[in-house]
Design a protein around this motif. Structure first.
Motif, PDB file in Angstrom:
ATOM      1  N   TYR A 158       0.828  -1.208   0.000  1.00  0.00           N
ATOM      2  CA  TYR A 158       0.000   0.000   0.000  1.00  0.00           C
ATOM      3  C   TYR A 158       0.864   1.261   0.000  1.00  0.00           C
ATOM      4  O   TYR A 158       0.538   2.254  -0.668  1.00  0.00           O
ATOM      5  CB  TYR A 158      -0.922   0.005   1.212  1.00  0.00           C
ATOM      6  CG  TYR A 158      -1.819   1.222   1.262  1.00  0.00           C
ATOM      7  CD1 TYR A 158      -2.787   1.434   0.280  1.00  0.00           C
ATOM      8  CD2 TYR A 158      -1.688   2.164   2.282  1.00  0.00           C
ATOM      9  CE1 TYR A 158      -3.604   2.559   0.314  1.00  0.00           C
ATOM     10  CE2 TYR A 158      -2.501   3.284   2.329  1.00  0.00           C
ATOM     11  CZ  TYR A 158      -3.458   3.486   1.340  1.00  0.00           C
ATOM     12  OH  TYR A 158      -4.260   4.607   1.374  1.00  0.00           O
ATOM     13  N   GLY A 159       1.984   1.229   0.726  1.00  0.00           N
ATOM     14  CA  GLY A 159       2.870   2.395   0.760  1.00  0.00           C
ATOM     15  C   GLY A 159       3.427   2.732  -0.612  1.00  0.00           C
ATOM     16  O   GLY A 159       3.459   3.910  -1.013  1.00  0.00           O
ATOM     17  N   LEU A 160       3.859   1.710  -1.374  1.00  0.00           N
ATOM     18  CA  LEU A 160       4.390   1.964  -2.713  1.00  0.00           C
ATOM     19  C   LEU A 160       3.283   2.416  -3.666  1.00  0.00           C
ATOM     20  O   LEU A 160       3.498   3.279  -4.522  1.00  0.00           O
ATOM     21  CB  LEU A 160       5.081   0.707  -3.244  1.00  0.00           C
ATOM     22  CG  LEU A 160       6.400   0.340  -2.576  1.00  0.00           C
ATOM     23  CD1 LEU A 160       6.926  -0.995  -3.098  1.00  0.00           C
ATOM     24  CD2 LEU A 160       7.450   1.427  -2.789  1.00  0.00           C
ATOM     25  N   TRP A 161       2.086   1.828  -3.523  1.00  0.00           N
ATOM     26  CA  TRP A 161       0.969   2.273  -4.370  1.00  0.00           C
ATOM     27  C   TRP A 161       0.642   3.734  -4.092  1.00  0.00           C
ATOM     28  O   TRP A 161       0.440   4.532  -5.019  1.00  0.00           O
ATOM     29  CB  TRP A 161      -0.257   1.410  -4.097  1.00  0.00           C
ATOM     30  CG  TRP A 161      -1.465   1.877  -4.855  1.00  0.00           C
ATOM     31  CD1 TRP A 161      -1.830   1.522  -6.122  1.00  0.00           C
ATOM     32  CD2 TRP A 161      -2.453   2.837  -4.405  1.00  0.00           C
ATOM     33  NE1 TRP A 161      -2.980   2.182  -6.489  1.00  0.00           N
ATOM     34  CE2 TRP A 161      -3.385   2.997  -5.450  1.00  0.00           C
ATOM     35  CE3 TRP A 161      -2.630   3.546  -3.221  1.00  0.00           C
ATOM     36  CZ2 TRP A 161      -4.482   3.854  -5.352  1.00  0.00           C
ATOM     37  CZ3 TRP A 161      -3.713   4.414  -3.117  1.00  0.00           C
ATOM     38  CH2 TRP A 161      -4.635   4.553  -4.163  1.00  0.00           C
ATOM     39  N   LEU A 162       0.578   4.087  -2.799  1.00  0.00           N
ATOM     40  CA  LEU A 162       0.249   5.452  -2.417  1.00  0.00           C
ATOM     41  C   LEU A 162       1.298   6.435  -2.922  1.00  0.00           C
ATOM     42  O   LEU A 162       0.961   7.497  -3.463  1.00  0.00           O
ATOM     43  CB  LEU A 162       0.129   5.535  -0.894  1.00  0.00           C
ATOM     44  CG  LEU A 162      -0.388   6.853  -0.308  1.00  0.00           C
ATOM     45  CD1 LEU A 162      -1.804   7.130  -0.793  1.00  0.00           C
ATOM     46  CD2 LEU A 162      -0.332   6.799   1.215  1.00  0.00           C
ATOM     47  N   HIS A 163       2.567   6.070  -2.784  1.00  0.00           N
ATOM     48  CA  HIS A 163       3.645   6.939  -3.270  1.00  0.00           C
ATOM     49  C   HIS A 163       3.535   7.130  -4.773  1.00  0.00           C
ATOM     50  O   HIS A 163       3.637   8.266  -5.282  1.00  0.00           O
ATOM     51  CB  HIS A 163       5.003   6.325  -2.915  1.00  0.00           C
ATOM     52  CG  HIS A 163       6.159   7.009  -3.587  1.00  0.00           C
ATOM     53  ND1 HIS A 163       6.598   8.258  -3.224  1.00  0.00           N
ATOM     54  CD2 HIS A 163       6.960   6.596  -4.625  1.00  0.00           C
ATOM     55  CE1 HIS A 163       7.617   8.612  -3.989  1.00  0.00           C
ATOM     56  NE2 HIS A 163       7.859   7.628  -4.852  1.00  0.00           N
ATOM     57  N   GLY A 164       3.324   6.038  -5.503  1.00  0.00           N
ATOM     58  CA  GLY A 164       3.214   6.156  -6.953  1.00  0.00           C
ATOM     59  C   GLY A 164       2.000   6.956  -7.384  1.00  0.00           C
ATOM     60  O   GLY A 164       2.070   7.773  -8.319  1.00  0.00           O
ATOM     61  N   ASP A 165       0.873   6.779  -6.693  1.00  0.00           N
ATOM     62  CA  ASP A 165      -0.347   7.491  -7.066  1.00  0.00           C
ATOM     63  C   ASP A 165      -0.209   8.982  -6.802  1.00  0.00           C
ATOM     64  O   ASP A 165      -0.634   9.813  -7.613  1.00  0.00           O
ATOM     65  CB  ASP A 165      -1.524   6.907  -6.282  1.00  0.00           C
ATOM     66  CG  ASP A 165      -2.862   7.309  -6.870  1.00  0.00           C
ATOM     67  OD1 ASP A 165      -3.175   6.853  -7.994  1.00  0.00           O
ATOM     68  OD2 ASP A 165      -3.590   8.075  -6.213  1.00  0.00           O
ATOM     69  N   LEU A 166       0.384   9.334  -5.653  1.00  0.00           N
ATOM     70  CA  LEU A 166       0.565  10.745  -5.332  1.00  0.00           C
ATOM     71  C   LEU A 166       1.586  11.401  -6.256  1.00  0.00           C
ATOM     72  O   LEU A 166       1.465  12.589  -6.589  1.00  0.00           O
ATOM     73  CB  LEU A 166       1.001  10.903  -3.869  1.00  0.00           C
ATOM     74  CG  LEU A 166      -0.048  10.517  -2.817  1.00  0.00           C
ATOM     75  CD1 LEU A 166       0.553  10.605  -1.413  1.00  0.00           C
ATOM     76  CD2 LEU A 166      -1.283  11.408  -2.924  1.00  0.00           C
ATOM     77  N   ALA A 167       2.587  10.617  -6.683  1.00  0.00           N
ATOM     78  CA  ALA A 167       3.612  11.156  -7.570  1.00  0.00           C
ATOM     79  C   ALA A 167       3.192  11.114  -9.031  1.00  0.00           C
ATOM     80  O   ALA A 167       3.906  11.639  -9.900  1.00  0.00           O
ATOM     81  CB  ALA A 167       4.918  10.371  -7.377  1.00  0.00           C
ATOM     82  N   GLY A 168       2.064  10.476  -9.317  1.00  0.00           N
ATOM     83  CA  GLY A 168       1.580  10.400 -10.687  1.00  0.00           C
ATOM     84  C   GLY A 168       2.336   9.409 -11.546  1.00  0.00           C
ATOM     85  O   GLY A 168       2.382   9.548 -12.772  1.00  0.00           O
TER      86      GLY A 168
END
Length: 413
Positions: free
Chosen positions: A315-325
């Motif tokens: 979830y942390g990597l998904w969240l980072h990628g989603d916020l970073a686009g």
């Protein structure tokens, strides 16, 4: 003679339990984050280390209890101890994971695979109930919530079967155990589609195969324990080499398990028999304090690592990628099978793996002290009371029967 009265503690085997737990952490990590380990057949087949746990459990439990379950009281006491060993920590970790997934769902910002549903999916309410009652290896549902905990459910009900066999067929324990192990392996060969990578479907049968192989191995150890083990160090190294060679030859990861994988209980029984003697150089190394600590925390490591991988890493990597686009997930072909893995580069994956292992071990040490030990001791006290002969228990005062005169104290003036 009581087998537990020999004073053997098998500290070296406990250290190996900790090492195997770390290998399971690494195995699950590589199917979330892309690492060079995906090309390593030893790591790809590290799901087989669960069979080491099963064999070792049968070995140690037989040592401790084969002469201590003689009646219903001792049968119940044994089960109370096993409940205290497995269930409280399992429930605590499952509850913590449930809170984490629920919080993510309440926020509403998450990938679809983390969605809570009533009846289906990885995080369904139905699966939650089955997991809570340790019915997660009986084929009622697929892998869900804390996936690796299927083995905890399988082990608990195998404990029940072991106690039943000891109680009803004590003198034929070796014969019945051998029959159960062989029968379980036969069922896996004929019916299990993934052979020894059976988890939520044939996981209980897999556990029976490993556990009762461990019971048989203990009988062999008990027969030979008073004989000196010659060439202890070469035998320890040879047993490890043979076990490693077997793991490499057992297939190409969980999706390409070979029928040879069903021999995992025998492959692990050999090093367990050798290291139970604790006579060689490798055994002395396994007595080092850090490895002994890993052994103590191994159960917590095993139960905690998947919630960490799901809630912190995935979830942390998904969240980072989603916020970073950016989309960090990419398709990786592992021996012909497509996997969706996070790509953070080889160096990033290595650093992240070290951090994950460190976090899991730290949390395991905490849960061992705060949950595992206190609840294990509480259930052990209940078991000791249950195991006492009735004549040693304090007698309850007889209540007066209906209609009988009740004595009345009269205060004299």
């Amino acid at each position: 003679m009581n087998s537990a009265a020999t004073g053997e503690r098998f500290e070296v085997l406990d250290s190996w339990r900790g090492v195997c737990a770390i290998m399971v952490v690494i195995y699950h990590f590589i199917f979330i984050v892309d690492t060079p380990f995906l090309q390593n057949e030893f790591i790809l087949n590290s799901y087989l280390f669960v069979d080491f746990f099963f064999v070792l459990s049968g070995f140690v439990v037989c040592h401790a209890y084969r002469d201590r379950i003689r009646d219903r009281r001792q049968f119940t006491g044994f089960l109370l101890r096993r409940i205290g060993r497995l269930w409280p920590l399992h429930l605590a970790i499952l509850f913590a994971m449930m809170l984490g997934v629920m919080a993510i769902n309440v926020i509403g910002y998450h990938p679809e695979r983390l969605l809570i549903d009533a009846k289906s999916g990885n995080y369904s309410l139905r699966a939650l109930l089955l997991n809570a009652f340790l019915l997660n290896s009986m084929g009622f549902y697929g892998s869900a919530w804390n996936g690796p905990a299927w083995s905890i459910g399988a082990e608990f009900y195998t404990y029940f079967l072991f106690a039943l066999v000891v109680l009803t067929a004590r003198r034929k324990l070796l014969l019945v155990s051998s029959a159960l192990a062989v029968g379980a392996v036969a069922i896996i060969v004929v019916f299990a589609p993934a052979y020894m990578n059976s988890t939520a479907d044939f996981g209980y049968i897999r556990c029976i195969a490993g556990f009762f192989t461990g019971v048989g191995a203990y009988h062999l150890h008990a027969a030979l324990r008073h004989r000196r083990l010659p060439f202890a160090t070469p035998l320890e190294l040879a047993s490890l080499a043979l076990a490693a060679a077997f793991i490499v030859a057992a297939g190409r990861g969980p999706d390409k398990a070979h029928v040879l994988s069903v021999l995992a209980p025998l492959a692990f029984a050999l090093p367990i028999l050798v290291f139970a003697r604790e006579g060689g150089l490798a055994s002395r190394l396994m007595r080092l304090d850090p490895l002994q600590a890993l052994g103590r925390w191994s159960f917590s490591i095993y139960l905690i690592h998947m919630p960490v991988l799901v809630l912190a890493v995935s979830y942390g990597l998904w969240l980072h990628g989603d916020l970073a686009g950016i989309d960090l997930r990419r398709e990786v072909i592992v021996d012909g099978v497509a996997k969706q893995l996070y790509d953070v580069g080889p160096v990033g994956a290595g650093v992240l793996l070290v951090l994950v292992v460190a976090l899991v071990v730290a949390l395991a040490a905490l849960s061992f002290r705060l949950v595992e030990v206190p609840w294990r001791d509480r259930f052990a006290r209940l078991a000791r009371v249950q195991e006492k002969p009735l004549r040693l228990l304090p007698s309850a005062r007889m209540a007066p029967r209906y209609g009988a005169p009740v004595p009345v104290r009269v205060k004299r003036r």
